[in-house]
Design a protein around this motif. Structure first.
Motif, PDB file in Angstrom:
ATOM      1  N   VAL A 131       0.661  -1.283  -0.007  1.00  0.00           N
ATOM      2  CA  VAL A 131       0.054  -0.191  -0.028  1.00  0.00           C
ATOM      3  C   VAL A 131       0.815   1.349  -0.154  1.00  0.00           C
ATOM      4  O   VAL A 131       0.560   2.255  -0.664  1.00  0.00           O
ATOM      5  CB  VAL A 131      -0.958  -0.054   1.126  1.00  0.00           C
ATOM      6  N   LYS A 132       1.717   1.148   0.661  1.00  0.00           N
ATOM      7  CA  LYS A 132       2.814   2.392   0.823  1.00  0.00           C
ATOM      8  C   LYS A 132       3.657   2.530  -0.481  1.00  0.00           C
ATOM      9  O   LYS A 132       3.635   3.749  -1.105  1.00  0.00           O
ATOM     10  CB  LYS A 132       4.071   2.307   1.894  1.00  0.00           C
ATOM     11  N   ALA A 133       3.926   1.693  -0.993  1.00  0.00           N
ATOM     12  CA  ALA A 133       4.893   1.883  -2.247  1.00  0.00           C
ATOM     13  C   ALA A 133       3.952   2.178  -3.373  1.00  0.00           C
ATOM     14  O   ALA A 133       4.179   3.088  -4.106  1.00  0.00           O
ATOM     15  CB  ALA A 133       5.381   0.479  -2.623  1.00  0.00           C
ATOM     16  N   ALA A 134       2.727   1.466  -3.378  1.00  0.00           N
ATOM     17  CA  ALA A 134       1.781   1.888  -4.442  1.00  0.00           C
ATOM     18  C   ALA A 134       1.088   3.308  -4.375  1.00  0.00           C
ATOM     19  O   ALA A 134       1.132   3.913  -5.603  1.00  0.00           O
ATOM     20  CB  ALA A 134       0.616   0.983  -4.740  1.00  0.00           C
ATOM     21  N   VAL A 135       0.901   3.745  -3.291  1.00  0.00           N
ATOM     22  CA  VAL A 135       0.503   5.238  -3.059  1.00  0.00           C
ATOM     23  C   VAL A 135       1.599   6.351  -3.400  1.00  0.00           C
ATOM     24  O   VAL A 135       1.475   7.070  -3.908  1.00  0.00           O
ATOM     25  CB  VAL A 135       0.046   5.308  -1.593  1.00  0.00           C
ATOM     26  N   ASP A 136       3.023   6.017  -2.994  1.00  0.00           N
ATOM     27  CA  ASP A 136       4.106   6.774  -3.186  1.00  0.00           C
ATOM     28  C   ASP A 136       4.313   6.889  -4.801  1.00  0.00           C
ATOM     29  O   ASP A 136       4.398   8.041  -5.415  1.00  0.00           O
ATOM     30  CB  ASP A 136       5.093   6.275  -2.641  1.00  0.00           C
ATOM     31  N   ARG A 137       4.156   5.728  -5.623  1.00  0.00           N
ATOM     32  CA  ARG A 137       4.207   5.438  -7.087  1.00  0.00           C
ATOM     33  C   ARG A 137       3.355   6.608  -7.848  1.00  0.00           C
ATOM     34  O   ARG A 137       3.519   6.948  -8.615  1.00  0.00           O
ATOM     35  CB  ARG A 137       4.273   4.042  -7.168  1.00  0.00           C
ATOM     36  N   ILE A 138       1.788   6.712  -7.345  1.00  0.00           N
ATOM     37  CA  ILE A 138       1.249   7.461  -8.020  1.00  0.00           C
ATOM     38  C   ILE A 138       0.721   8.830  -7.414  1.00  0.00           C
ATOM     39  O   ILE A 138       0.161   9.548  -7.895  1.00  0.00           O
ATOM     40  CB  ILE A 138      -0.250   6.781  -7.824  1.00  0.00           C
ATOM     41  N   GLY A 139       1.809   9.113  -6.721  1.00  0.00           N
ATOM     42  CA  GLY A 139       1.733  10.609  -5.954  1.00  0.00           C
ATOM     43  C   GLY A 139       0.912  10.835  -4.916  1.00  0.00           C
ATOM     44  O   GLY A 139       0.492  12.205  -4.699  1.00  0.00           O
ATOM     45  N   GLY A 140       0.393   9.770  -4.187  1.00  0.00           N
ATOM     46  CA  GLY A 140      -0.474  10.562  -3.266  1.00  0.00           C
ATOM     47  C   GLY A 140      -2.151   9.880  -3.602  1.00  0.00           C
ATOM     48  O   GLY A 140      -2.367  10.089  -4.626  1.00  0.00           O
ATOM     49  N   VAL A 141      -2.725  10.090  -2.456  1.00  0.00           N
ATOM     50  CA  VAL A 141      -4.333   9.904  -2.545  1.00  0.00           C
ATOM     51  C   VAL A 141      -4.722  11.168  -1.923  1.00  0.00           C
ATOM     52  O   VAL A 141      -4.477  11.504  -0.649  1.00  0.00           O
ATOM     53  CB  VAL A 141      -4.984   8.630  -2.145  1.00  0.00           C
ATOM     54  N   GLU A 142      -5.827  11.863  -2.441  1.00  0.00           N
ATOM     55  CA  GLU A 142      -6.767  12.875  -1.923  1.00  0.00           C
ATOM     56  C   GLU A 142      -7.719  12.285  -1.087  1.00  0.00           C
ATOM     57  O   GLU A 142      -8.792  11.589  -1.730  1.00  0.00           O
ATOM     58  CB  GLU A 142      -7.181  14.049  -2.797  1.00  0.00           C
ATOM     59  N   ILE A 143      -7.904  12.632   0.027  1.00  0.00           N
ATOM     60  CA  ILE A 143      -8.984  11.959   1.221  1.00  0.00           C
ATOM     61  C   ILE A 143      -9.336  12.704   2.112  1.00  0.00           C
ATOM     62  O   ILE A 143      -8.387  13.380   2.608  1.00  0.00           O
ATOM     63  CB  ILE A 143      -8.471  10.489   1.555  1.00  0.00           C
TER      64      ILE A 143
END
Length: 333
Positions: A131-143
């Motif tokens: 989860v950490k690596a995937a979120v960093d890869r896409i530049g974060g999530v807005e929530i």
């Protein structure tokens, strides 16, 4: 059109993650199992998804993903980690320890398939590092963070400090968001609602920022963190039809039930509602057997009146589409 793209990229994350893990583990065997062949050719498949706690080897995330490429639907079913499940004779019967006790994710998949009355075609096991690596890869999530989140547990190497409000979460912060539960009145159930919001937010960010040409990079990422028992060609067949699923046909819900504290151990358990679960599974999960839910009574203990009272109580599932989660959010208790 944008909704269809979002649904495709969400499925791509799941499907291509399987592809990468299958390649790495030499899953290109000479023959299919009958169940995999049927799933691939029919376009109907239910997968067990497990997110593991790195410290205790327990499962923080237990979900079923059931999709039908003929009807263009995907249904994600969350199973609370504290669910009572008599998979062992030992006193500790929370489902979060089942993979370790039974001997692996494949054994839990078989046990759940029988208990739920649902054909489960395979599993995907991942660590929260993914989860950490995937979120960093896409530049974060807005929530929208629903409350101030402050919690420290050195034993789990867990330090959560997030402020309430709309914000962009990077990898470590996203892991904190999906793991936090101590500040919710309903603890793990609140966390599961937060995870619904995260899934919808991740799908939106992925669709807006990741091009098809970047998917091979996601594959390489997946290979580091994921384990599966499905073959490459099985998943390729499923991936071929994934483009057609619109995001309004992606639904997430928690199996209905209630929490209760054991008078013997003091531990809190989540007891499933037999009628409510049977109804939801029959409606949303492909491959479900008519009247097949819990025929052996493994989700209750008839000797405990408080457990069995919840089991016999009709509690209805609350499904949310990814569209509604992205646009309207979800109040978390």
């Amino acid at each position: 059109m944008r909704k269809r793209v979002l649904s495709f990229v969400l499925l791509s994350v799941v499907v291509f993650s399987f592809l990468g893990a299958s390649l790495v583990r030499g899953a290109l065997a000479a023959t299919d199992t009958p169940r995999e062949t049927e799933a691939a050719r029919g376009g109907v498949c239910t997968l067990l998804l497990l997110g593991k706690d790195n410290a205790a080897a327990l499962c923080d995330v237990i979900m079923l993903a059931s999709f039908d490429l003929n009807e263009n639907t995907l249904h994600i079913v969350q199973i609370p980690r504290d669910t009572y499940f008599a998979y062992t004779d030992a006193d500790y019967k929370k489902i979060n320890a089942a993979p370790r006790v039974l001997g692996g994710a494949d054994k839990l998949a078989d046990a759940l398939s029988s208990a739920l009355g649902v054909r489960i075609d395979g599993y995907m096991e991942f660590s929260l590092d993914f989860v950490k690596a995937a979120v960093d890869r896409i530049g974060g999530v807005e929530i929208f963070v629903p409350c101030d989140m402050d919690y420290d547990d050195p034993a789990q190497n867990l330090s959560i400090h997030l402020k309430k409000g709309q914000q962009t979460l990077m990898g470590d912060e996203a892991v904190s968001f999906v793991r936090f539960r101590s500040g919710y009145a309903r603890a793990d159930l609140g966390r599961m609602d937060a995870q619904k919001l995260f899934l919808a937010a991740f799908a939106k960010a992925f669709g807006e920022r990741v091009s098809l040409s970047e998917l091979p990079g996601m594959l390489l990422l997946a290979m580091r963190y994921l384990k599966t028992n499905l073959r490459f060609d099985t998943m390729l067949s499923l991936a071929t039809g994934a483009r057609r699923i619109p995001s309004e046909h992606i639904t997430a819900f928690t199996l209905p039930g209630e929490e209760v504290q054991s008078e013997y151990s003091g531990a809190w358990y989540y007891i499933l509602s037999r009628e409510g679960c049977a109804e939801a599974i029959g409606q949303y999960l492909k491959g479900a057997e008519p009247m097949g839910f819990d025929t052996k009574g493994l989700f209750t203990d008839v000797s405990r009146k408080d457990f069995h009272a919840i089991y016999q109580k009709k509690i209805t599932a609350l499904p949310y589409t990814f569209d509604s989660l992205a646009s309207e959010g979800l109040p978390i208790e």
